[in-house]
Enzyme design. Structure first.
Site, PDB file in Angstrom:
ATOM      1  N   ALA A 275      50.607  43.332  72.290  1.00  0.00           N
ATOM      2  CA  ALA A 275      51.338  44.475  72.227  1.00  0.00           C
ATOM      3  C   ALA A 275      52.838  44.383  71.536  1.00  0.00           C
ATOM      4  CB  ALA A 275      51.166  45.114  73.206  1.00  0.00           C
ATOM      5  N   GLU A 276      53.292  43.255  72.128  1.00  0.00           N
ATOM      6  CA  GLU A 276      54.762  42.802  71.738  1.00  0.00           C
ATOM      7  C   GLU A 276      54.864  42.284  70.359  1.00  0.00           C
ATOM      8  OE1 GLU A 276      57.631  41.687  74.489  1.00  0.00           O
ATOM      9  OE2 GLU A 276      56.459  41.856  76.020  1.00  0.00           O
TER      10      GLU A 276
ATOM     11  N   TYR B  75      67.488  38.090  71.796  1.00  0.00           N
ATOM     12  CA  TYR B  75      67.020  38.176  73.356  1.00  0.00           C
ATOM     13  C   TYR B  75      67.876  36.988  73.990  1.00  0.00           C
ATOM     14  CZ  TYR B  75      63.269  38.059  76.845  1.00  0.00           C
ATOM     15  OH  TYR B  75      62.618  38.274  77.936  1.00  0.00           O
TER      16      TYR B  75
ATOM     17  N   ASN C 298      62.070  42.720  84.773  1.00  0.00           N
ATOM     18  CA  ASN C 298      62.806  41.442  84.450  1.00  0.00           C
ATOM     19  C   ASN C 298      64.188  41.973  85.298  1.00  0.00           C
ATOM     20  OD1 ASN C 298      64.125  39.228  83.633  1.00  0.00           O
ATOM     21  ND2 ASN C 298      63.137  39.034  81.888  1.00  0.00           N
TER      22      ASN C 298
ATOM     23  N   TYR D 294      49.364  42.082  77.079  1.00  0.00           N
ATOM     24  CA  TYR D 294      50.746  42.523  77.090  1.00  0.00           C
ATOM     25  C   TYR D 294      51.406  41.683  75.848  1.00  0.00           C
ATOM     26  CZ  TYR D 294      55.425  42.542  79.248  1.00  0.00           C
ATOM     27  OH  TYR D 294      56.861  42.757  79.409  1.00  0.00           O
ATOM     28  N   VAL D 295      51.280  40.582  75.445  1.00  0.00           N
ATOM     29  CA  VAL D 295      51.911  39.932  74.704  1.00  0.00           C
ATOM     30  C   VAL D 295      51.595  40.317  73.278  1.00  0.00           C
ATOM     31  CG1 VAL D 295      52.146  37.330  73.627  1.00  0.00           C
ATOM     32  CG2 VAL D 295      52.262  37.725  76.165  1.00  0.00           C
TER      33      VAL D 295
ATOM     34  N   SER E 241      62.343  44.010  78.962  1.00  0.00           N
ATOM     35  CA  SER E 241      61.117  43.788  79.769  1.00  0.00           C
ATOM     36  C   SER E 241      61.008  44.565  81.324  1.00  0.00           C
ATOM     37  CB  SER E 241      60.791  42.285  80.201  1.00  0.00           C
ATOM     38  OG  SER E 241      60.766  41.605  78.982  1.00  0.00           O
TER      39      SER E 241
END
Length: 248
Positions: free
Chosen positions: A188-189, A209, A47, A185-186, A44
């Site tokens: 697209a991921e 992650y 982050n 945003y979410v 990210s």
């Protein structure tokens, strides 16, 4: 990538693997991990967790355990979210450029420090995938699921709320513009969490992650209406702390 919830003790037991703690989301995830075919590392922008040192450790771990590694850093909708936070378009664009420049520098130095075997690692921005047919096919399925499966949509909205809280803190309101920017945003991921094998053209893939997220927990549940692809696993992978601060 996505900013997740706190540590979830319901994950499978931790393993110590090449200098990292690894927690599979399920036994199925553990089995796919041990195939060692492909690892997806999502990073990210903005982050602070993703220091140069942590990235180097994660890449070195992946290099030892997988035939192929893709590191994808998120460069989509950063300016949109800044505008939703109240920045002018010009200020948002300038801030996004600076954030991405810093992130690319950290990634470049981490790759150099990890000394990954030549040809095994690809580093790409998410925007480089958006027009690829494989990504677009999975994105179409993801968008359909968001429209048709209320529980999946609710989990995605939970992720959106966490992204917003991470960005602005818990005291400021989640306005309509912030929610819309967060959803973009979410969304697209999300294909990278649903079917990375299809996106990257590999037999199986493991998304790595550093903490559990509601979306990943949902996608690996046997009773979920929307599930990760059969060859797609999810792991929590984290180094032992403390970790040195990122190089400037």
């Amino acid at each position: 990538m996505l900013n997740g919830a706190q540590h979830d003790s319901r994950l499978e037991p931790t393993e110590w693997s090449h200098g990292m703690y690894v927690e599979p989301y399920s036994e199925r995830c553990r089995g796919i991990w041990h195939r060692g075919e492909h690892a997806l590392i999502g990073v990210s922008a903005g982050n602070s967790y993703f220091s140069q040192d942590r990235l180097a450790r994660l890449l070195a771990w992946a290099d030892k355990g997988f035939a192929q590694v893709d590191l994808v850093y998120v460069d989509t909708h950063i300016d949109t979210m800044l505008i939703a936070d109240g920045h002018s378009p010009a200020a948002a664009a300038k801030s996004a450029r600076g954030t991405l420049k810093d992130l690319r520098r950290r990634i470049r130095r981490a790759v150099e420090g990890a000394a990954v075997a030549p040809g095994r690692l690809r580093v790409r921005a998410l925007t480089e995938l958006l027009d690829e047919p494989r990504y677009r096919s999975v994105r179409a399925r993801t968008d359909q699921a968001l429209r048709e499966e209320p529980e999946f949509a609710a989990v995605v909205d939970q992720m959106v709320g966490e992204v917003i809280r991470h960005r602005i803190g818990g005291e400021r309101p989640a306005t309509a513009s912030r929610l819309e920017a967060g959803r973009e945003y979410v969304a697209a991921e999300a294909p990278l969490f649903m079917d990375a094998p299809a996106v990257f053209g590999v037999p199986s893939s493991v998304t790595c992650y550093h903490m559990p997220t509601p979306l990943q927990r949902y996608l690996v549940r046997p009773d979920s209406a929307v599930r990760a692809a059969a060859g797609h696993a999810h792991l929590v992978v984290r180094p032992p702390e403390p970790v040195r601060a990122a190089a400037s």
